[in-house]
Write a protein that holds these residues in place. Structure first.
Motif, PDB file in Angstrom:
ATOM      1  N   VAL A 274      -4.079  10.145 -16.892  1.00 36.29           N
ATOM      2  CA  VAL A 274      -3.183  10.884 -17.774  1.00 36.29           C
ATOM      3  C   VAL A 274      -3.437  12.384 -17.645  1.00 36.29           C
ATOM      4  O   VAL A 274      -4.587  12.829 -17.597  1.00 36.29           O
ATOM      5  N   ASP A 275      -2.352  13.144 -17.609  1.00 34.64           N
ATOM      6  CA  ASP A 275      -2.433  14.608 -17.637  1.00 34.64           C
ATOM      7  C   ASP A 275      -1.909  15.118 -18.969  1.00 34.64           C
ATOM      8  O   ASP A 275      -0.817  14.735 -19.414  1.00 34.64           O
ATOM      9  N   MET A 276      -2.713  15.996 -19.614  1.00 32.42           N
ATOM     10  CA  MET A 276      -2.321  16.639 -20.858  1.00 32.42           C
ATOM     11  C   MET A 276      -2.663  18.122 -20.743  1.00 32.42           C
ATOM     12  O   MET A 276      -3.339  18.536 -19.797  1.00 32.42           O
ATOM     13  N   LYS A 277      -2.178  18.905 -21.704  1.00 34.26           N
ATOM     14  CA  LYS A 277      -2.531  20.323 -21.740  1.00 34.26           C
ATOM     15  C   LYS A 277      -2.931  20.684 -23.162  1.00 34.26           C
ATOM     16  O   LYS A 277      -2.296  20.224 -24.129  1.00 34.26           O
ATOM     17  N   LEU A 278      -3.992  21.468 -23.285  1.00 35.12           N
ATOM     18  CA  LEU A 278      -4.447  21.879 -24.614  1.00 35.12           C
ATOM     19  C   LEU A 278      -3.615  23.064 -25.083  1.00 35.12           C
ATOM     20  O   LEU A 278      -3.509  24.081 -24.390  1.00 35.12           O
ATOM     21  N   ASP A 279      -3.037  22.933 -26.280  1.00 36.69           N
ATOM     22  CA  ASP A 279      -2.241  24.041 -26.805  1.00 36.69           C
ATOM     23  C   ASP A 279      -3.161  25.119 -27.381  1.00 36.69           C
ATOM     24  O   ASP A 279      -4.392  25.030 -27.281  1.00 36.69           O
TER      25      ASP A 279
END
Length: 330
Positions: A274-279
């Protein structure tokens, strides 16, 4: 490097993949060295010319890399890593119809054998894998699981695209819906030039998303109920464009971990990357999942051991499936 032979065959795993897959070769080496389960690699792009596919009412044999043919009915787990490959066809075969027949008949025979005779555990089921590769399906599953998801439009309608970008005050990224294997397609910021290229926008749909601010990304290997993750710090919008970047092991909060496990469950997957991005507040925001993504580079660049938990997972699944198979035979 020659793989050791397994000492005890109490479970059997087959990895279906292409002939250049380092993940498969390394996992076979590690599992054979442990000796708890048997592990074979079946190169699904190299069935042509090997004479290794043979099916009848009494047996279902497929050739394994560097070993004897494997009977599909004896397998406890199949790691469906790269199952739908075109064949490495000899260069003297150039007729288009011949090439199509070889590819179609190899693929159809292999899948027919699997559907008929495999009774074990898929990691992951091919139908679920194919469905889960669709970004639209992923986004709906992530939102249903309660994970933060950027506002998204998938469209080739110039008017709808421009309205979406105006609503997001111009801070929008664009990426391909599926992409292609011939050339990587990276996430890019939408510019006025993009929005003015109406003919280009009409050619095919693309994914338009609200841009998640920040320079920290999260990439997680999900194995059943386990989540193993690294943080990637990159000044680029798409960190893949300028590796190695800065990688380090990451702790994923309980809510995000539970959400990721739920997403995979909704998609029918038993593993995924899974790829996510930290806001700006440090909250992981969903981007996408690759049902059979690459993860060895995550270990190499961060120092986080991913081979051990992955091998542990395959062993548990194979031994569990073997026990179920034995109980059915009693």
């Amino acid at each position: 490097m020659k793989d050791p032979e397994p000492k005890v065959k109490t479970g059997r795993l087959a990895i279906l993949t292409d002939s250049a897959d380092l993940h498969a070769l390394l996992m076979r080496h590690v599992l054979r060295a442990r000796g708890r389960i048997a592990c074979d690699v079946i190169e699904t792009d190299s069935l042509c010319e090997r004479g290794g596919l043979s099916w009848s009412d009494t047996r279902s044999l497929v050739s394994a890399k560097g070993g004897e043919p494997v009977d599909v009915g004896d397998l406890d787990v199949i790691w469906w890593r790269r199952g739908n490959n075109v064949q490495r066809i000899p260069p003297h075969i150039t007729n288009r119809a011949d090439v199509e027949i070889i590819n179609n008949d190899c693929r159809t025979t292999l899948t027919g054998m699997l559907w008929n005779d495999f009774r074990g555990t898929w990691i992951s089921d091919p139908y679920a894998t194919a469905t889960a590769e669709n970004k639209l399906v992923q986004l709906r599953a992530a939102r249903a699981a309660g994970l933060p998801v950027p506002r998204t439009l998938v469209s080739q309608d110039p008017k709808a695209i421009r309205e979406f970008c105006r609503a997001a005050e111009g801070d929008v990224v664009v990426k391909s819906v599926r992409g292609c294997t011939a050339a990587p397609t990276f996430t890019r910021k939408v510019t006025d030039a993009h929005l003015g290229a109406e003919a280009s926008m009409r050619l095919a749909p693309a994914v338009y998303q609200e841009c998640v601010p920040g320079q920290d990304h999260l990439r997680a290997l999900v194995l059943g109920n386990e989540v193993h993750a690294v943080t990637i710090h990159s000044h680029d919008l798409d960190w893949r464009g300028d590796l190695p970047g800065s990688f380090r092991p990451a702790n994923v909060d309980d809510a995000t971990s539970a959400g990721l496990v739920e997403v995979l469950g909704r998609l029918g997957l038993r593993m995924g990357v899974v790829d996510m991005k930290l806001d700006s507040g440090g909250t992981p925001v969903w981007l996408e999942v690759n049902p059979q993504g690459q993860f060895l580079f995550m270990q190499a660049l961060s120092g986080l051991d991913l081979i051990t938990p992955c091998a542990d997972y395959f062993e548990r699944e194979a031994l569990s499936a073997a026990r179920r198979r034995d109980s059915r035979r009693r």
